[in-house]
Design a protein around this motif. Structure first.
Motif, PDB file in Angstrom:
ATOM      1  N   ASN A 398      44.496  37.421  49.450  1.00 25.31           N
ATOM      2  CA  ASN A 398      45.053  38.870  49.339  1.00 25.31           C
ATOM      3  C   ASN A 398      44.499  39.802  48.111  1.00 25.31           C
ATOM      4  O   ASN A 398      45.429  39.751  47.259  1.00 25.31           O
ATOM      5  N   ILE A 399      43.460  40.417  48.253  1.00 24.28           N
ATOM      6  CA  ILE A 399      42.827  41.138  47.130  1.00 24.28           C
ATOM      7  C   ILE A 399      43.737  42.454  47.197  1.00 24.28           C
ATOM      8  O   ILE A 399      43.923  42.887  45.936  1.00 24.28           O
ATOM      9  N   ARG A 400      44.006  43.050  48.166  1.00 20.99           N
ATOM     10  CA  ARG A 400      45.057  44.100  47.996  1.00 20.99           C
ATOM     11  C   ARG A 400      46.422  44.116  47.091  1.00 20.99           C
ATOM     12  O   ARG A 400      46.554  44.840  46.395  1.00 20.99           O
ATOM     13  N   GLU A 401      46.754  42.941  47.181  1.00 20.58           N
ATOM     14  CA  GLU A 401      48.041  42.783  46.351  1.00 20.58           C
ATOM     15  C   GLU A 401      47.655  42.253  44.956  1.00 20.58           C
ATOM     16  O   GLU A 401      48.356  42.781  43.906  1.00 20.58           O
ATOM     17  N   HIS A 402      46.627  41.607  44.624  1.00 16.39           N
ATOM     18  CA  HIS A 402      46.402  40.996  43.344  1.00 16.39           C
ATOM     19  C   HIS A 402      45.102  41.599  42.872  1.00 16.39           C
ATOM     20  O   HIS A 402      44.412  40.704  41.834  1.00 16.39           O
ATOM     21  N   GLY A 403      44.503  42.580  43.342  1.00 14.06           N
ATOM     22  CA  GLY A 403      43.042  42.785  43.148  1.00 14.06           C
ATOM     23  C   GLY A 403      42.876  43.225  41.698  1.00 14.06           C
ATOM     24  O   GLY A 403      41.840  43.323  41.251  1.00 14.06           O
ATOM     25  N   ASP A 404      43.840  43.641  40.927  1.00 12.38           N
ATOM     26  CA  ASP A 404      43.758  44.349  39.564  1.00 12.38           C
ATOM     27  C   ASP A 404      44.139  43.157  38.431  1.00 12.38           C
ATOM     28  O   ASP A 404      44.260  43.408  37.381  1.00 12.38           O
ATOM     29  N   LYS A 405      44.332  42.011  39.096  1.00 13.41           N
ATOM     30  CA  LYS A 405      44.725  40.859  38.062  1.00 13.41           C
ATOM     31  C   LYS A 405      43.041  39.900  37.814  1.00 13.41           C
ATOM     32  O   LYS A 405      42.169  40.082  38.532  1.00 13.41           O
ATOM     33  N   CYS A 406      43.232  39.200  36.732  1.00 12.81           N
ATOM     34  CA  CYS A 406      42.028  38.802  36.114  1.00 12.81           C
ATOM     35  C   CYS A 406      42.029  37.212  36.172  1.00 12.81           C
ATOM     36  O   CYS A 406      43.215  36.552  36.157  1.00 12.81           O
ATOM     37  N   CYS A 407      40.901  36.617  36.482  1.00 15.33           N
ATOM     38  CA  CYS A 407      41.038  35.165  36.695  1.00 15.33           C
ATOM     39  C   CYS A 407      41.281  34.558  35.132  1.00 15.33           C
ATOM     40  O   CYS A 407      40.317  35.144  34.385  1.00 15.33           O
ATOM     41  N   ASP A 408      42.258  33.862  34.875  1.00 15.65           N
ATOM     42  CA  ASP A 408      42.196  33.177  33.764  1.00 15.65           C
ATOM     43  C   ASP A 408      41.130  32.519  33.213  1.00 15.65           C
ATOM     44  O   ASP A 408      41.029  32.111  31.924  1.00 15.65           O
ATOM     45  N   GLY A 409      40.407  31.865  34.073  1.00 16.38           N
ATOM     46  CA  GLY A 409      39.011  31.071  33.649  1.00 16.38           C
ATOM     47  C   GLY A 409      37.865  31.993  33.230  1.00 16.38           C
ATOM     48  O   GLY A 409      37.562  31.845  32.143  1.00 16.38           O
ATOM     49  N   CYS A 410      37.372  32.916  33.968  1.00 14.12           N
ATOM     50  CA  CYS A 410      36.188  33.697  33.614  1.00 14.12           C
ATOM     51  C   CYS A 410      36.678  35.123  33.047  1.00 14.12           C
ATOM     52  O   CYS A 410      35.592  35.591  32.568  1.00 14.12           O
ATOM     53  N   LEU A 411      37.734  35.607  33.173  1.00 15.36           N
ATOM     54  CA  LEU A 411      38.136  36.699  32.772  1.00 15.36           C
ATOM     55  C   LEU A 411      37.605  37.875  33.474  1.00 15.36           C
ATOM     56  O   LEU A 411      37.536  39.073  32.965  1.00 15.36           O
ATOM     57  N   LEU A 412      37.053  37.598  34.744  1.00 16.47           N
ATOM     58  CA  LEU A 412      36.698  38.806  35.690  1.00 16.47           C
ATOM     59  C   LEU A 412      37.835  39.057  36.634  1.00 16.47           C
ATOM     60  O   LEU A 412      38.768  38.049  37.007  1.00 16.47           O
ATOM     61  N   LEU A 413      37.741  40.380  37.055  1.00 18.81           N
ATOM     62  CA  LEU A 413      38.817  40.646  38.146  1.00 18.81           C
ATOM     63  C   LEU A 413      38.748  39.642  39.415  1.00 18.81           C
ATOM     64  O   LEU A 413      37.832  39.224  39.749  1.00 18.81           O
ATOM     65  N   ILE A 414      39.860  39.479  39.895  1.00 20.91           N
ATOM     66  CA  ILE A 414      39.949  38.406  41.050  1.00 20.91           C
ATOM     67  C   ILE A 414      39.134  39.134  42.148  1.00 20.91           C
ATOM     68  O   ILE A 414      39.446  40.176  42.634  1.00 20.91           O
ATOM     69  N   SER A 415      38.356  38.103  43.009  1.00 22.18           N
ATOM     70  CA  SER A 415      37.605  38.510  43.990  1.00 22.18           C
ATOM     71  C   SER A 415      37.663  37.120  44.897  1.00 22.18           C
ATOM     72  O   SER A 415      37.774  36.229  44.498  1.00 22.18           O
ATOM     73  N   THR A 416      37.213  37.631  46.103  1.00 19.72           N
ATOM     74  CA  THR A 416      36.918  36.553  47.180  1.00 19.72           C
ATOM     75  C   THR A 416      38.407  35.666  47.312  1.00 19.72           C
ATOM     76  O   THR A 416      39.446  36.161  46.852  1.00 19.72           O
ATOM     77  N   LYS A 417      38.254  34.173  47.567  1.00 17.03           N
ATOM     78  CA  LYS A 417      39.330  33.249  47.473  1.00 17.03           C
ATOM     79  C   LYS A 417      39.844  32.866  45.837  1.00 17.03           C
ATOM     80  O   LYS A 417      38.953  32.770  45.329  1.00 17.03           O
ATOM     81  N   PHE A 418      41.058  32.925  45.944  1.00 18.38           N
ATOM     82  CA  PHE A 418      41.491  32.411  44.331  1.00 18.38           C
ATOM     83  C   PHE A 418      42.953  31.622  44.695  1.00 18.38           C
ATOM     84  O   PHE A 418      43.583  31.583  45.546  1.00 18.38           O
ATOM     85  N   TYR A 419      43.326  30.841  43.512  1.00 15.35           N
ATOM     86  CA  TYR A 419      44.569  30.015  43.365  1.00 15.35           C
ATOM     87  C   TYR A 419      45.439  31.034  42.581  1.00 15.35           C
ATOM     88  O   TYR A 419      44.928  31.560  41.339  1.00 15.35           O
ATOM     89  N   HIS A 420      46.685  31.180  42.725  1.00 19.52           N
ATOM     90  CA  HIS A 420      47.729  31.821  41.654  1.00 19.52           C
ATOM     91  C   HIS A 420      48.890  30.936  41.654  1.00 19.52           C
ATOM     92  O   HIS A 420      49.211  30.248  42.619  1.00 19.52           O
ATOM     93  N   CYS A 421      49.625  31.189  40.691  1.00 18.23           N
ATOM     94  CA  CYS A 421      50.738  30.701  40.471  1.00 18.23           C
ATOM     95  C   CYS A 421      51.997  31.777  40.662  1.00 18.23           C
ATOM     96  O   CYS A 421      52.118  32.848  40.572  1.00 18.23           O
ATOM     97  N   SER A 422      52.986  31.150  41.674  1.00 12.54           N
ATOM     98  CA  SER A 422      54.049  32.150  42.022  1.00 12.54           C
ATOM     99  C   SER A 422      55.261  32.298  41.066  1.00 12.54           C
ATOM    100  O   SER A 422      55.958  33.021  40.999  1.00 12.54           O
ATOM    101  N   ARG A 423      55.162  31.471  39.692  1.00 15.34           N
ATOM    102  CA  ARG A 423      56.131  31.571  38.775  1.00 15.34           C
ATOM    103  C   ARG A 423      55.669  32.123  37.721  1.00 15.34           C
ATOM    104  O   ARG A 423      56.383  32.630  36.816  1.00 15.34           O
ATOM    105  N   CYS A 424      54.315  32.424  37.149  1.00 16.96           N
ATOM    106  CA  CYS A 424      53.817  33.006  36.141  1.00 16.96           C
ATOM    107  C   CYS A 424      52.420  33.516  36.636  1.00 16.96           C
ATOM    108  O   CYS A 424      51.925  33.595  37.496  1.00 16.96           O
ATOM    109  N   ASP A 425      52.064  34.481  35.620  1.00 12.17           N
ATOM    110  CA  ASP A 425      51.004  35.417  35.810  1.00 12.17           C
ATOM    111  C   ASP A 425      49.619  34.372  35.480  1.00 12.17           C
ATOM    112  O   ASP A 425      48.640  34.785  34.547  1.00 12.17           O
ATOM    113  N   PHE A 426      49.123  33.769  36.453  1.00  7.52           N
ATOM    114  CA  PHE A 426      48.168  32.814  36.232  1.00  7.52           C
ATOM    115  C   PHE A 426      47.232  32.825  37.510  1.00  7.52           C
ATOM    116  O   PHE A 426      47.849  32.597  38.795  1.00  7.52           O
TER     117      PHE A 426
END
Length: 663
Positions: A398-426
């Motif tokens: 869901n890039i539309r909802e989380h597209g402005d978030k950064c991957c905590d690994g590579c620090l690039l904006l989220i794209s394609t498929k990703f894992y996220h935490c529902s309890r914290c900003d990860f």
């Protein structure tokens, strides 16, 4: 004392014996010509100006017709005939020549002692060596720790051979001191081969290696040379990586080496059982190597029989590899190298030892996902435990909802498929989450010394670091060497040798030796990603530029742009610094607001530091978080200056602590 002529010195010289030399109060002095310690008999200046000469140095001829260099005479010069910034190196001992050298117009240079010593060998003046006892190598090896150096004629190790060891520092095998000056050879029947200096730096026709020092048997009219040790007939050679013996085949016929796939014009070794022909140097090719450009080990193969392809492109030079000849190949990935490409740069590979050949763990990295809790119908892991996060992570696209978030690994904006935490900003890209906990790299340079072999680097996320590859400061994930503390960010460690970028229609391949200008930023660089079909090259930093970024100058995401948005010169300005932009270089652009800006103005000094993340390494008693204060700039508690860039702010309510990241 016998007074003699001055041998080019301004005062007369006297000959001294050992007793006179000691009685003269100068037991330890250096020769004014060769720079070595003087021993009697020698010459001394009658005016006591401090000049001493070995007898051999004093009597050295101004012009030497050397049997090992018959084309031109060697002239004795006071100083090397080169500019001050050019180092003059003796072509016999490979040491620096500073004064009084024998020089030839074709570029040969020799110390006086080296020219005269080799002259005695050439003239068979072995009486000059009679003052040296013939030593027992087993006795000498005990006193020298088994390291006896190399012979000054053939440059082979002295161990296990009878050799001369001269007071003047020369060592040579007895057999090399007695080499015939001329020989006939089956590899060159037209002319005899003469023992000589390799003044033209010719490669050996047997082993194809070019050496700077030592002698060769050569034919100057035919530009033909053979090393001393290659000139003799060799017995069969057994190669540990091949099940049969190789036999020397002396016929001079053009051939393609079945081990490396390159041409051979002279002798070769053959295996009659397998019907293969190889260079001498290719008999000892490493069977398995670990290369920095591929995650798995690659194996040397003489032939690759695969019904699915006829040839592949080498991942180093990107040219076609003929699979009917030797190559390094990974069967799991269909990755292939030319042999000479795989072994070209010693810092990029290491040899896998026989003990590790059957260790399959070298090819199976341990995934960073600790446990898969749920999978979808396609078999993808949808809920996972990750070893660097305390909560469950869920798969999303869901890039539309989380597209402005950064991957905590590579620090690039989220794209394609990703894992996220529902309890914290990860957030983690799926590809970042699947990276191995540990990687093996060859020949890691650790603490100033080169590590020869495989080195483990560990995935970590517990600190701020500066990447050793791109030099960017980051608080994302990295691979760390626990021994020297160096880090490599995920963007650099996952960069492939072939990439596809938006804005160019072809794939780009990395060329290690390319030198030129980057088509995106205009900077000069060594090593580039280039297009085989177009005159288009990118430096690694531009290849890794974020394609989408957020910046305070615009409420929308800005896209990395490759084409001219407007051809009018008045529009080629940066909306942040208000300076001109080069329309040929990349920039960031918002199509909705018509905002355009330099890449550097958008990314700033710290593009890969996640704002809002916690910093745990300072001495402040409360947790600190990374911020960029806008629109007002509070004062730094350390230096008093305004906090205009990356800063650390206290997360504790009521605490006004804020400081520059640098402070």
């Amino acid at each position: 004392m016998e007074e003699l002529k001055n041998y080019g010195h301004q005062h007369p010289l006297l000959m001294l014996n050992e007793e006179q030399l000691i009685g003269n109060g100068n037991g330890v002095v250096d020769c004014s010509r060769c720079g070595e310690k003087v021993s009697a008999p020698c010459f001394s200046c009658v005016e006591r100006c401090g000049s001493y000469l070995h007898k051999t140095c004093a009597e050295a001829p101004l012009e030497l017709n050397h049997p090992f260099h018959r084309h031109h005479p060697l002239l004795l010069l006071h100083n090397p005939p080169y500019t001050s910034d050019t180092r003059c190196v003796c072509d016999f001992c490979d040491e620096t020549c500073e004064k009084f050298i024998y020089h030839c117009s074709c570029g040969l240079d020799f110390h006086i002692k080296c020219a005269l010593f080799s002259f005695n060998i050439a003239e068979r003046n072995l009486k000059e060596l009679e003052h040296v006892a013939l030593e027992d190598p087993s006795f000498s090896s005990k006193n020298d720790g088994g390291n006896l150096g190399k012979c000054f004629v053939c440059w082979e190790p002295l161990a296990m051979y009878t050799y001369f060891s001269l007071d003047c520092g020369f060592n040579l095998h007895k057999k090399c001191a007695e080499l015939p000056p001329k020989m006939g050879h089956v590899c060159h029947r037209k002319h005899p081969l003469l023992l000589q200096f390799n003044s033209e730096r010719l490669s050996c026709k047997i082993c194809q290696v070019t050496r700077r020092g030592g002698f060769v048997y050569g034919c100057s009219p035919c530009k033909f040379a053979i090393h001393i040790e290659c000139a003799s007939l060799f017995p069969d050679i057994e190669d540990k990586s091949h099940q049969h013996q190789f036999t020397l085949f002396w016929r001079q016929i053009p051939n393609i080496c079945d081990a490396c796939g390159t041409k051979g014009h002279h002798v070769a070794y053959t295996c009659g059982t397998c019907s293969i022909m190889v260079h001498k140097k290719c008999i000892s090719l490493p069977r398995i190597i670990q290369h920095a450009w591929h995650n798995h080990r690659v194996f040397h193969k003489y032939f690759i029989h695969n019904e699915y392809f006829e040839s592949l492109n080498c991942i180093w030079c990107h040219e076609v590899v003929d699979t009917e000849h030797g190559s390094y190949f990974c069967a799991d990935c269909n990755v292939i190298f030319h042999v000479n490409c795989a072994l070209k740069e010693k810092d990029w590979y290491c040899i896998v030892s026989q003990e590790d050949e059957d260790d399959k763990s070298l090819d199976i990295p341990v995934n960073s996902i600790t446990e898969v809790l749920e999978r979808n119908d396609a078999g993808e892991a949808t809920v996972i435990e990750y070893f660097k996060h305390k909560h469950y992570l869920m798969l999303s696209d869901n890039i539309r909802e989380h597209g402005d978030k950064c991957c905590d690994g590579c620090l690039l904006l989220i794209s394609t498929k990703f894992y996220h935490c529902s309890r914290c900003d990860f957030f983690l890209h799926k590809s970042c989450a699947e990276l191995p906990k540990m990687r093996l790299i060859p020949n890691h340079i650790c603490r100033g010394t080169q590590f020869s072999g495989l080195k483990s680097i560990i995935l970590t996320s517990d600190c701020m670091f500066r990447c050793d590859a791109c030099w960017c400061v980051s608080n994302g994930f990295s691979y760390k060497c626990n021994e020297c503390g160096s880090h490599v960010c995920l963007r650099c460690i996952t960069l492939q040798y072939a990439v596809k970028i938006p804005g160019h229609k072809h794939r780009l391949f990395f060329y290690y030796g390319y030198e030129g200008q980057c088509s995106a930023c205009g900077t000069d660089f060594d090593g580039a990603f280039g297009c085989k079909d177009c005159n288009f090259h990118l430096c690694p930093n531009c290849v890794m530029r974020p394609t989408r970024v957020r910046h305070k100058c615009d409420k929308h995401l800005l896209a990395l742009t490759y084409d001219k948005i407007n051809d009018y010169a008045k529009y080629h300005y940066c909306d942040i610094c208000e300076e001109k932009r080069d329309p040929k270089h990349w920039f960031y652009y918002c199509e909705t607001c018509d905002t355009s800006a330099h890449v550097g103005c958008i990314l700033g000094k710290y593009p890969f530091v996640k704002l809002g993340s916690t910093y745990n390494e300072g001495d402040h008693p409360h947790p600190l978080i990374f911020v960029k204060k806008f629109p007002y700039y509070p004062e730094c508690v350390k230096c008093g200056g305004p906090c205009e860039d990356l800063s650390l702010e206290c997360a504790e309510i009521g605490c006004t602590y804020i400081a520059h990241w640098k402070c």
